[in-house]
Enzyme design. Sequence first.
Site, mmCIF file in Angstrom:
data_model
loop_
_atom_site.group_PDB
_atom_site.id
_atom_site.type_symbol
_atom_site.label_atom_id
_atom_site.label_comp_id
_atom_site.label_asym_id
_atom_site.label_seq_id
_atom_site.Cartn_x
_atom_site.Cartn_y
_atom_site.Cartn_z
ATOM 1 N N LYS A 67 -0.797 51.421 -38.384
ATOM 2 C CA LYS A 67 -1.641 50.876 -37.309
ATOM 3 C C LYS A 67 -0.852 50.534 -36.037
ATOM 4 C CE LYS A 67 -5.218 49.145 -40.401
ATOM 5 N NZ LYS A 67 -6.069 48.033 -40.821
ATOM 6 N N ASP A 103 -11.373 46.573 -37.041
ATOM 7 C CA ASP A 103 -11.230 45.572 -38.116
ATOM 8 C C ASP A 103 -11.712 44.207 -37.616
ATOM 9 O OD1 ASP A 103 -10.059 47.210 -40.077
ATOM 10 O OD2 ASP A 103 -8.060 46.934 -39.218
HETATM 11 P P1 NDP Z 1 0.453 42.622 -44.603
HETATM 12 O O1 NDP Z 1 1.413 43.231 -45.567
HETATM 13 O O2 NDP Z 1 0.560 42.930 -43.149
HETATM 14 O O3 NDP Z 1 0.533 41.003 -44.760
HETATM 15 C C1 NDP Z 1 0.519 40.395 -46.008
HETATM 16 C C2 NDP Z 1 0.443 38.869 -45.855
HETATM 17 O O4 NDP Z 1 0.243 38.325 -47.152
HETATM 18 C C3 NDP Z 1 1.701 38.224 -45.298
HETATM 19 O O5 NDP Z 1 1.318 37.169 -44.440
HETATM 20 C C4 NDP Z 1 2.416 37.689 -46.558
HETATM 21 O O6 NDP Z 1 3.181 36.524 -46.332
HETATM 22 C C5 NDP Z 1 1.216 37.311 -47.411
HETATM 23 N N1 NDP Z 1 1.479 37.334 -48.861
HETATM 24 C C6 NDP Z 1 1.786 38.398 -49.637
HETATM 25 N N2 NDP Z 1 1.888 38.038 -50.937
HETATM 26 C C7 NDP Z 1 1.628 36.711 -50.977
HETATM 27 C C8 NDP Z 1 1.584 35.743 -52.020
HETATM 28 N N3 NDP Z 1 1.816 36.085 -53.300
HETATM 29 N N4 NDP Z 1 1.280 34.465 -51.704
HETATM 30 C C9 NDP Z 1 1.024 34.125 -50.429
HETATM 31 N N5 NDP Z 1 1.070 34.964 -49.373
HETATM 32 C C10 NDP Z 1 1.359 36.254 -49.663
HETATM 33 O O7 NDP Z 1 -1.001 42.971 -45.171
HETATM 34 P P2 NDP Z 1 -2.363 43.263 -44.383
HETATM 35 O O8 NDP Z 1 -2.597 42.184 -43.389
HETATM 36 O O9 NDP Z 1 -2.395 44.668 -43.931
HETATM 37 O O10 NDP Z 1 -3.458 43.150 -45.566
HETATM 38 C C11 NDP Z 1 -3.739 41.912 -46.177
HETATM 39 C C12 NDP Z 1 -4.884 42.040 -47.165
HETATM 40 O O11 NDP Z 1 -6.104 42.381 -46.524
HETATM 41 C C13 NDP Z 1 -4.660 43.115 -48.258
HETATM 42 O O12 NDP Z 1 -5.072 42.580 -49.491
HETATM 43 C C14 NDP Z 1 -5.570 44.246 -47.815
HETATM 44 O O13 NDP Z 1 -5.995 44.999 -48.920
HETATM 45 C C15 NDP Z 1 -6.732 43.484 -47.194
HETATM 46 N N6 NDP Z 1 -7.476 44.262 -46.173
HETATM 47 C C16 NDP Z 1 -8.847 44.378 -46.286
HETATM 48 C C17 NDP Z 1 -9.571 45.050 -45.327
HETATM 49 C C18 NDP Z 1 -11.059 45.189 -45.464
HETATM 50 O O14 NDP Z 1 -11.651 45.904 -44.662
HETATM 51 N N7 NDP Z 1 -11.704 44.551 -46.408
HETATM 52 C C19 NDP Z 1 -8.927 45.661 -44.136
HETATM 53 C C20 NDP Z 1 -7.495 45.475 -44.119
HETATM 54 C C21 NDP Z 1 -6.815 44.797 -45.105
HETATM 55 P P3 NDP Z 1 4.751 36.590 -45.865
HETATM 56 O O15 NDP Z 1 4.735 36.710 -44.383
HETATM 57 O O16 NDP Z 1 5.315 35.291 -46.324
HETATM 58 O O17 NDP Z 1 5.365 37.781 -46.561
#
Ligand code: NDP
Length: 271
Positions: A67, A103
């Site tokens: 993206k 989104d």
């Molecule tokens: P990113 O990889 O960009 O970000 C992930 C985030 O999750 C970070 O802030 C990370 O924190 C945090 N994180 C990961 N694991 C944990 C944990 N075990 N406990 C707490 N925090 C955690 O992901 P995206 O933003 O691209 O996607 C996030 C979610 O949204 C996914 O599950 C994806 O499937 C969903 N999604 C759904 C959409 C829809 O249309 N329904 C569209 C796009 C995404 P840190 O910074 O500390 O690593």
Amino acid sequence: MSKEQEKFVIFGNPVAHSKSPQMQNAGFESLDYNGIYEKHQLLDGNTIKETFLQNNYEGANITVPHKEFAYKNADEVRGLAQRIKAVNTYINENGKVIAYNTDAPGFLKAIESFGKVKSVLLLGAGGTAKAIALALQENNIEVTVLNRSEGKLEFFKNEGINCYSWEDFEKEVKEKEFDLIVNSTSAGLKDEYLPCDKELLQTLFKSAKYAFDCVYGKITPFLALAKENGLEIKDGEDMLLYQGVLAFEYFTKQKVDEKVSEAMRKGLKKE
Ligand code: NDP
């Protein structure tokens, strides 16, 4: 002479799991639109614009991890995407690549069913959180971001959004009340983790009314706990659908009605 079939695509890596083709193709079918939508596994995000143009695509969706590359490579970025700095939709306008982020409005449409929301606690600070936070801010809904670590908070600070890491949050805003808690972390996607401390969540749930999880198609531990605490819950299906419907409207250059969006929902849910 009948018009040639228009080609559309989703770029991602991996992309095999994507439900976008079945959703978008169901939309074309319901509208009797001469379009076909396919998957393209793109290894190098820097090649996204040339790949899009060389394959004569009319439009594209872009998913993880491209993206930001798609944003940087577009000829023109329109709307809130300029601030989000990530796009999920490309349109070919006379050989120029125009980019949008659907989104953000897709999320806003998905939470409409909750009714009026005044303040949101957004868990996570990844790409999805950026789109959601700016969409809320633009709609004058108060938003606070809480993330596991500090690293990704800079973006939100620069946009004037209240943001905290787990470490600072408890002492700074423990007493604050939020109507809606959103999980935009990937906790619960492929594991059974909560997105933050269980006790903290239970405290927050006492004063909240709604919980939304971006994860689609399952009751995550976050949603299960929210439900146990009496909140109205919703998973990410509508968000995924509406970002797709909004992209579909850009693709077909028309507003679509409920009949088309429900056909797309059916397409999305097809096994
Ligand atoms: P990113 O990889 O960009 O970000 C992930 C985030 O999750 C970070 O802030 C990370 O924190 C945090 N994180 C990961 N694991 C944990 C944990 N075990 N406990 C707490 N925090 C955690 O992901 P995206 O933003 O691209 O996607 C996030 C979610 O949204 C996914 O599950 C994806 O499937 C969903 N999604 C759904 C959409 C829809 O249309 N329904 C569209 C796009 C995404 P840190 O910074 O500390 O690593």
